[in-house]
Design a protein around this motif. Sequence first.
Motif, PDB file in Angstrom:
ATOM      1  N   MET A 259       0.847  -1.194   0.000  1.00 45.27           N
ATOM      2  CA  MET A 259       0.000   0.000   0.000  1.00 45.27           C
ATOM      3  C   MET A 259       0.876   1.235   0.000  1.00 45.27           C
ATOM      4  O   MET A 259       1.705   1.420   0.868  1.00 45.27           O
ATOM      5  CB  MET A 259      -0.893   0.025   1.230  1.00 45.27           C
ATOM      6  N   THR A 260       0.724   2.095  -0.997  1.00 47.34           N
ATOM      7  CA  THR A 260       1.423   3.359  -0.996  1.00 47.34           C
ATOM      8  C   THR A 260       0.597   4.356  -0.201  1.00 47.34           C
ATOM      9  O   THR A 260      -0.468   4.042   0.296  1.00 47.34           O
ATOM     10  CB  THR A 260       1.618   3.830  -2.442  1.00 47.34           C
ATOM     11  N   VAL A 261       1.090   5.593  -0.075  1.00 42.55           N
ATOM     12  CA  VAL A 261       0.402   6.578   0.747  1.00 42.55           C
ATOM     13  C   VAL A 261      -0.980   6.880   0.169  1.00 42.55           C
ATOM     14  O   VAL A 261      -1.120   7.186  -1.013  1.00 42.55           O
ATOM     15  CB  VAL A 261       1.215   7.882   0.839  1.00 42.55           C
ATOM     16  N   VAL A 262      -2.001   6.763   1.002  1.00 39.19           N
ATOM     17  CA  VAL A 262      -3.371   7.072   0.598  1.00 39.19           C
ATOM     18  C   VAL A 262      -3.974   8.012   1.629  1.00 39.19           C
ATOM     19  O   VAL A 262      -3.529   8.085   2.769  1.00 39.19           O
ATOM     20  CB  VAL A 262      -4.244   5.808   0.476  1.00 39.19           C
ATOM     21  N   ARG A 263      -5.016   8.742   1.200  1.00 39.68           N
ATOM     22  CA  ARG A 263      -5.684   9.710   2.069  1.00 39.68           C
ATOM     23  C   ARG A 263      -7.074   9.205   2.413  1.00 39.68           C
ATOM     24  O   ARG A 263      -7.835   8.793   1.536  1.00 39.68           O
ATOM     25  CB  ARG A 263      -5.779  11.060   1.354  1.00 39.68           C
ATOM     26  N   HIS A 264      -7.408   9.250   3.699  1.00 40.97           N
ATOM     27  CA  HIS A 264      -8.732   8.878   4.157  1.00 40.97           C
ATOM     28  C   HIS A 264      -9.480  10.139   4.543  1.00 40.97           C
ATOM     29  O   HIS A 264      -8.944  10.982   5.268  1.00 40.97           O
ATOM     30  CB  HIS A 264      -8.657   7.932   5.358  1.00 40.97           C
ATOM     31  N   PRO A 265     -10.716  10.320   4.056  1.00 41.64           N
ATOM     32  CA  PRO A 265     -11.467  11.530   4.391  1.00 41.64           C
ATOM     33  C   PRO A 265     -11.762  11.600   5.880  1.00 41.64           C
ATOM     34  O   PRO A 265     -11.704  10.591   6.594  1.00 41.64           O
ATOM     35  CB  PRO A 265     -12.758  11.390   3.568  1.00 41.64           C
TER      36      PRO A 265
ATOM     37  N   SER B  95      -0.526  -3.673  12.132  1.00 42.16           N
ATOM     38  CA  SER B  95       0.160  -4.434  11.103  1.00 42.16           C
ATOM     39  C   SER B  95      -0.258  -3.972   9.722  1.00 42.16           C
ATOM     40  O   SER B  95      -1.303  -3.367   9.541  1.00 42.16           O
ATOM     41  CB  SER B  95      -0.132  -5.927  11.253  1.00 42.16           C
ATOM     42  N   TYR B  96       0.558  -4.297   8.730  1.00 46.54           N
ATOM     43  CA  TYR B  96       0.314  -3.862   7.375  1.00 46.54           C
ATOM     44  C   TYR B  96      -0.599  -4.844   6.655  1.00 46.54           C
ATOM     45  O   TYR B  96      -0.380  -6.049   6.679  1.00 46.54           O
ATOM     46  CB  TYR B  96       1.645  -3.751   6.632  1.00 46.54           C
ATOM     47  N   THR B  97      -1.633  -4.304   6.007  1.00 46.98           N
ATOM     48  CA  THR B  97      -2.527  -5.104   5.175  1.00 46.98           C
ATOM     49  C   THR B  97      -2.503  -4.540   3.774  1.00 46.98           C
ATOM     50  O   THR B  97      -2.753  -3.356   3.579  1.00 46.98           O
ATOM     51  CB  THR B  97      -3.969  -5.057   5.707  1.00 46.98           C
TER      52      THR B  97
ATOM     53  N   LEU C 200       2.932  13.089  -2.284  1.00 47.71           N
ATOM     54  CA  LEU C 200       2.947  11.909  -1.419  1.00 47.71           C
ATOM     55  C   LEU C 200       2.074  10.780  -1.953  1.00 47.71           C
ATOM     56  O   LEU C 200       2.460   9.600  -1.878  1.00 47.71           O
ATOM     57  CB  LEU C 200       2.450  12.277  -0.015  1.00 47.71           C
ATOM     58  N   GLU C 201       0.922  11.117  -2.469  1.00 45.37           N
ATOM     59  CA  GLU C 201      -0.091  10.098  -2.752  1.00 45.37           C
ATOM     60  C   GLU C 201       0.377   9.125  -3.828  1.00 45.37           C
ATOM     61  O   GLU C 201       0.939   9.507  -4.846  1.00 45.37           O
ATOM     62  CB  GLU C 201      -1.398  10.770  -3.183  1.00 45.37           C
ATOM     63  N   GLY C 202       0.135   7.846  -3.571  1.00 47.32           N
ATOM     64  CA  GLY C 202       0.477   6.806  -4.524  1.00 47.32           C
ATOM     65  C   GLY C 202       1.923   6.370  -4.500  1.00 47.32           C
ATOM     66  O   GLY C 202       2.379   5.684  -5.410  1.00 47.32           O
ATOM     67  N   ARG C 203       2.663   6.776  -3.455  1.00 43.86           N
ATOM     68  CA  ARG C 203       4.077   6.410  -3.372  1.00 43.86           C
ATOM     69  C   ARG C 203       4.396   5.758  -2.025  1.00 43.86           C
ATOM     70  O   ARG C 203       3.678   5.953  -1.058  1.00 43.86           O
ATOM     71  CB  ARG C 203       4.963   7.669  -3.543  1.00 43.86           C
ATOM     72  N   VAL C 204       5.475   5.015  -1.976  1.00 46.43           N
ATOM     73  CA  VAL C 204       5.967   4.449  -0.719  1.00 46.43           C
ATOM     74  C   VAL C 204       6.688   5.556   0.035  1.00 46.43           C
ATOM     75  O   VAL C 204       7.599   6.201  -0.498  1.00 46.43           O
ATOM     76  CB  VAL C 204       6.920   3.270  -0.978  1.00 46.43           C
TER      77      VAL C 204
ATOM     78  N   GLU D 205      -8.087  14.996   7.068  1.00 45.19           N
ATOM     79  CA  GLU D 205      -7.814  13.695   6.465  1.00 45.19           C
ATOM     80  C   GLU D 205      -6.735  12.950   7.243  1.00 45.19           C
ATOM     81  O   GLU D 205      -5.885  13.570   7.891  1.00 45.19           O
ATOM     82  CB  GLU D 205      -7.370  13.856   5.012  1.00 45.19           C
ATOM     83  N   ARG D 206      -6.782  11.620   7.151  1.00 47.52           N
ATOM     84  CA  ARG D 206      -5.761  10.785   7.774  1.00 47.52           C
ATOM     85  C   ARG D 206      -5.001  10.030   6.698  1.00 47.52           C
ATOM     86  O   ARG D 206      -5.599   9.520   5.749  1.00 47.52           O
ATOM     87  CB  ARG D 206      -6.398   9.815   8.768  1.00 47.52           C
ATOM     88  N   LEU D 207      -3.704   9.969   6.860  1.00 45.80           N
ATOM     89  CA  LEU D 207      -2.860   9.267   5.900  1.00 45.80           C
ATOM     90  C   LEU D 207      -2.640   7.828   6.344  1.00 45.80           C
ATOM     91  O   LEU D 207      -2.615   7.525   7.534  1.00 45.80           O
ATOM     92  CB  LEU D 207      -1.509   9.966   5.759  1.00 45.80           C
ATOM     93  N   ASP D 208      -2.465   6.976   5.373  1.00 50.75           N
ATOM     94  CA  ASP D 208      -2.156   5.585   5.652  1.00 50.75           C
ATOM     95  C   ASP D 208      -1.239   5.106   4.537  1.00 50.75           C
ATOM     96  O   ASP D 208      -1.202   5.692   3.456  1.00 50.75           O
ATOM     97  CB  ASP D 208      -3.445   4.752   5.687  1.00 50.75           C
ATOM     98  N   GLY D 209      -0.503   4.064   4.769  1.00 48.42           N
ATOM     99  CA  GLY D 209       0.347   3.540   3.713  1.00 48.42           C
ATOM    100  C   GLY D 209       1.611   2.901   4.253  1.00 48.42           C
ATOM    101  O   GLY D 209       1.943   3.009   5.428  1.00 48.42           O
ATOM    102  N   GLU D 210       2.325   2.244   3.366  1.00 43.32           N
ATOM    103  CA  GLU D 210       3.553   1.557   3.727  1.00 43.32           C
ATOM    104  C   GLU D 210       4.686   2.565   3.855  1.00 43.32           C
ATOM    105  O   GLU D 210       4.779   3.533   3.094  1.00 43.32           O
ATOM    106  CB  GLU D 210       3.886   0.518   2.652  1.00 43.32           C
ATOM    107  N   ARG D 211       5.536   2.347   4.867  1.00 41.73           N
ATOM    108  CA  ARG D 211       6.694   3.197   5.076  1.00 41.73           C
ATOM    109  C   ARG D 211       7.978   2.375   5.045  1.00 41.73           C
ATOM    110  O   ARG D 211       7.974   1.206   5.387  1.00 41.73           O
ATOM    111  CB  ARG D 211       6.619   3.894   6.442  1.00 41.73           C
ATOM    112  N   LEU D 212       9.065   3.034   4.658  1.00 49.08           N
ATOM    113  CA  LEU D 212      10.377   2.401   4.638  1.00 49.08           C
ATOM    114  C   LEU D 212      11.353   3.338   5.339  1.00 49.08           C
ATOM    115  O   LEU D 212      11.498   4.500   4.951  1.00 49.08           O
ATOM    116  CB  LEU D 212      10.828   2.140   3.201  1.00 49.08           C
ATOM    117  N   CYS D 213      11.997   2.836   6.380  1.00 57.41           N
ATOM    118  CA  CYS D 213      12.942   3.631   7.160  1.00 57.41           C
ATOM    119  C   CYS D 213      14.364   3.290   6.725  1.00 57.41           C
ATOM    120  O   CYS D 213      14.805   2.141   6.839  1.00 57.41           O
ATOM    121  CB  CYS D 213      12.768   3.360   8.651  1.00 57.41           C
TER     122      CYS D 213
END
Length: 320
Positions: free
Chosen positions: A1-7, A83-85, A194-198, A221-229
Amino acid sequence: MTVVRHPPRSTLVERAHDLLRGGPIASTELVASVCQLSGVPSAVAADIASALLAAHREFVQDADGRWTIDVTHAPRSARGFGSYTPDPTPPVGDPTLFDAAGLGARPSMAQLAGLPYVVVDVETTGGRAYGADRITEVAAVAVDDGRVTHVFESLVNPQRPIPPWITALTNISWAMVKDAPTFREVAPRLLEVLEGRVFVAHNATFDWRFICAEVERATGERLDGERLCTVRLARQLLPQLRRRSLDYVCLHYGVEIAARHRAGGDAVATAEVLLRLLGDAADRGIASWEELRALVDRRTGRGRRRRQARPGPVERDTTA
């Protein structure tokens, strides 16, 4: 899941979520319980329920028209676990990189390097993302097909004083930001990047928390998505380094930091570090996103010992 926005989720939406955790419910029952409207005709109830829930992707209707929750689309905070889904909707980017499950079960390493990343760095008034501190500068670097393609950066008016020690570290003073745009003004363009990217950052938790807190304050809005450190990735790939600070990792790879402790300079340098880390991962046989995540999440012996011992907008297009 890349960065997505939740209303934004209203009180009624939260009630609907709590109600549907018990199982699928017809529109009439949902409207009666959530909106306190009993005796509403089924057709009207269906319209009310759709108007209330249709904007939130976690709410779906089954074959019988009953509302239910699809947890793969729910914000992590609404799922009740961290956890990541995978998101079943392919994110923005090259669709060949993703299968129907979202990220692709076994993308090749070339595909891993070609995923759409966004490398982020923020400068702030302090460390309390959900407290009194705010962003003073933000940068987001788009990485496509193994190269930096676009840089967005902007000073941000935090609408509060900047502590002297922060100014000493970052060289960002109140005089520099007093006429800068607020985060609310910067947010639309930043979200486009940001949107649509890791999401990638050096110490990603810090930058992610500040971005999420500021976005929620500015837009609801709330952001969600996969992150890489990249700190955690460097810990696994560069165990010989005494430290994994950005300075040490850049020195190892011969990456120059144009402006240390400034968002643009740090983000561009981190993007270059990311590409070199992905190359080292490929040399170690990392051939899928799943394998890369497993590597990052692996605990080192040194880290385990520490835990056990512990008690209790300027933009540059670089496509040319």
